[in-house]
Design a protein around this motif. Sequence first.
Motif, PDB file in Angstrom:
ATOM      1  N   PRO A 185       0.809  -1.229   0.000  1.00 13.83           N
ATOM      2  CA  PRO A 185       0.000   0.000   0.000  1.00 13.83           C
ATOM      3  C   PRO A 185       0.835   1.269   0.000  1.00 13.83           C
ATOM      4  O   PRO A 185       0.459   2.264  -0.630  1.00 13.83           O
ATOM      5  N   GLU A 186       1.967   1.273   0.682  1.00 13.61           N
ATOM      6  CA  GLU A 186       2.823   2.454   0.679  1.00 13.61           C
ATOM      7  C   GLU A 186       3.465   2.669  -0.681  1.00 13.61           C
ATOM      8  O   GLU A 186       3.639   3.798  -1.135  1.00 13.61           O
ATOM      9  N   GLU A 220      -4.274   4.907   3.140  1.00 12.51           N
ATOM     10  CA  GLU A 220      -5.452   5.210   2.314  1.00 12.51           C
ATOM     11  C   GLU A 220      -6.035   6.574   2.682  1.00 12.51           C
ATOM     12  O   GLU A 220      -6.395   7.360   1.795  1.00 12.51           O
ATOM     13  N   SER A 254       0.797   4.110  -3.381  1.00 18.54           N
ATOM     14  CA  SER A 254      -0.067   5.248  -3.052  1.00 18.54           C
ATOM     15  C   SER A 254       0.742   6.526  -2.942  1.00 18.54           C
ATOM     16  O   SER A 254       1.786   6.543  -2.281  1.00 18.54           O
ATOM     17  N   ASN A 295      -1.717   0.185   9.094  1.00 20.40           N
ATOM     18  CA  ASN A 295      -0.873   1.007   8.232  1.00 20.40           C
ATOM     19  C   ASN A 295      -1.561   1.266   6.895  1.00 20.40           C
ATOM     20  O   ASN A 295      -1.493   2.376   6.351  1.00 20.40           O
ATOM     21  N   ARG A 296      -2.238   0.244   6.352  1.00 20.60           N
ATOM     22  CA  ARG A 296      -2.951   0.415   5.074  1.00 20.60           C
ATOM     23  C   ARG A 296      -4.064   1.449   5.225  1.00 20.60           C
ATOM     24  O   ARG A 296      -4.253   2.300   4.346  1.00 20.60           O
ATOM     25  N   LYS A 297      -4.812   1.405   6.327  1.00 25.81           N
ATOM     26  CA  LYS A 297      -5.881   2.385   6.554  1.00 25.81           C
ATOM     27  C   LYS A 297      -5.298   3.799   6.660  1.00 25.81           C
ATOM     28  O   LYS A 297      -5.867   4.755   6.113  1.00 25.81           O
TER      29      LYS A 297
END
Length: 899
Positions: free
Chosen positions: A24-25, A409, A28, A404-406
């Motif tokens: 995700p990092e 996002e 994004s 961490n993903r939340k």
Amino acid sequence: MKKVLCSYWPLFLASIFLLVGTLPEVCSPFVDVNDSNLHQISATTAAERIINFQNPIDFFMPEWACGFPLFGHYQFLPQLVLAVLYLITLKLFSISTLYHVLVALLLSATPWVYYYSSRLFGFSRIASLFAGVLSLTVFSISGFGHELNAYLAFGTGLFTQLFGMVVFPLALGFSWRWARGEYSKLTLPLMILIAMTVSHVFLVYLFAINIALWWAVGLLGSRVSSAKKLIALAVSSVAATAFFLLPMVLNSPYHASSRFEPLSKINGNGLQWVLENLVHGNLFDSGRLPLLTGLVLIGLVISIRKGAPHIAIAISFTLSLLLFAGRTTWGSLLDFLPMAKDLHFERFILGMHYFGVVLSGIALSWLWSKFQNYSVRKRRLSYLVVLIGVLGLFYAPFTYFIENRKFVETATIRFKAEAENSSRLLNSVLLVNPNRIYAGPRNGWGTKFPLNGAPAYFSIPIGGMSVIGHLPFGWSLPGDFTLTFDPFRWEELDLYAVSHIFSWRDDSYWGLSPLLSKENRAVYSTPAGGSMFRVVDTPILLKANKYTYWDSTYEWLKSPLPKRGQFIQVAFDSPPKKSFALTIEAVSRLHQKIVFLNAHGKHNRVRRPIYGKPILADLFSQEFSKGSVLDESVGETSRVTVYAQQPSAVLFKKSFHPFWRARVDGKAIKPFMVSPGFLAVEVSEGEHVVEFYYRPPWWKWALFMLLPLSVIVTCIRDRRWMRHGKDANSTKDMARVSKIPLYFFVLAIPAALIMAKTVFDRSTTIDRLPPVGERLRRNEPTKQVERIYSGQIPFDSGLTVTTNKQWVKIFRLHKRYESFEAWVSAVPIGSCEEMGSVKFEIFADNKRISRPMIIDKTTFPKYVCVPLNSAEMLELRATPLRPTNSCFYKITWAEGALR
């Protein structure tokens, strides 16, 4: 390939798990709001300097805290690698994207590094596999160890630490084999040690003390033979990195130690705290069952009874644990360690985590071997239990990846929503060429004012602009004082060259009309801060160092002297050969001589618009002008034309460093430091052209040539060694643990240090002496591990209590001390009368030795210094006057020093 997959499938699974968790990092776009922001901006600057054929490993960065030559004091290899990747990919990917890709790759490589380093020590394959798999399952309450929340966006972003922790295990493993004669080539250990040195300096320190301990205990074989090998490795590595280490050590007096750093970070939390949190699982299993902690302790017990590599890991884990306790437990005993004053003892948790994970692998391997004696059914059941336990350890990283993903996002949504308007606003600000921008304090409204989905003080430096109010590092000498910046004082705007304010749109609050405006955001141009230079007077000399200059400088900031253009010339080394109206000896915070200067005027701290009277730029410049700035330009070489009405000093509002150079009318001159940590040069009466430029000395580049030379020499040595048929197997130097040196090290050396401390230590702080009596004790900690604040002023140590009654504490001095000094203050809490106050008294052997000090509602401490004349007993007494049940006082004896 199939055999490799079958043999190392646990490591592949662990790496894939870590790689997927960090995707995700990578995918994004967002602005990092931790240390990652610092690393990305420094890498961007390094890339620009490479393109322009400028020095990329030692340059002045102006973005924060009035600027600082970051790479002159801080590891630079990770940022340099990031900059080179950015250029190699032809700038197709942003620095931010490449940064997160590199973090993901380093994290996924960690299990393999742990496995390979364990094999280098000679541990079994199964123990090494378990160590590799468990390498990043650690979670502690500190957040600064080798753990996921130290590296990702929803954490602290310690990029250089991650880089270093990938190299650190390999450096230990290869050095172990090299010193024991099990590895004959020096080139590879040397290159790994060089990479670690310029990746993370603290890990070099941790590496050195562990290698020295192993040698002292006799774990590296023959002491003579292993000493020769270690000396060869040390000399070659120090020579190769001398261009970085030597200037860093020589210039360490100008690497400030921030007063706003948590005291627990610098001094540690104490052995009691460490042991309690270790047993409760908070150092390895924070927020889950202490499974990993149990394995670590089992591995520790097992390793003590085994061979040299097991004992080495066990001893190093114990040493890291003891040093992690820090000064809070060991006090001045740690001063015997090299460079101990600048160590952050909280970072020794890295040693605990690495050696602890290896111990957990040893424990699981031992359990695995025990299962071999079971029946088939019990064996399968045991294997299943171990597998469930290992998977249970991965539950915490799994949940953390979800959090961490939340976080990513949410940051991405904000970034995309604001990117267009924010970029236009930033580009507009760039056109006005600001000196410094105030975007709010980090502990105030600055955190609630977003730009590109992040607080503005994170986003603005990305555009190459300088900010005030955010302190990503506390190493700049004036950095601490920028945290108390008041935008409603003309003299502070001028002092820090704050030419613009970036905030919400509120013209009446600021008393200004916006220069730029976009939606609810506005950029205001201030009436001061338009110049990075000023003609000033330096009538005061302060003899100090980086630990003692703080209080005098803060006192100077409170006085009317900055407004009058009267600055303090600060001498950290030899004082200048000139006369001064006042000379201050800043020894152990003895700076009370400057206090009388406050009597000449006081400042009204009530908020009012900048253009409101009496803060007018014209009035200020006419009344207190020492000269004028006629023309200026700021860049790689900053140039200013000034007219001085009398012999004066030209002040450049950037952080002082010994590598600054200056020219006055074309003639080279050495700059000196003035409060609050800026640089200046002296000029005579009349018009002058002054130039300032940051440039490392020629000898640093000469030392840089030792880097390739050292590698070439070791390569030639290795080739000759192999040509003569010498290899690792030819040596008979096998390590045997010698118990006598172990006992000597564990018992004799600490005993000698304690005796030396007792004999020679004639100075201590009052909070380190046990009280023999007290009449009231409320919220006072037994060990002070947090800083004491009196108003905005932080102190390192002292005694404090909240009470509405008389408070007395008695100490037995054994006639060892001649004087007592402290800063006393009383801050009212609750519903207090207008004239409420506290009386402070000091008694020695039941005789009052100080005049009663009556302190009212002021939050600024008062200084006291009294002779003890080798008294036997010391009594400190504080009595609230007119006490009530609703009026309490926070009574403080700060920096109580016995001498």
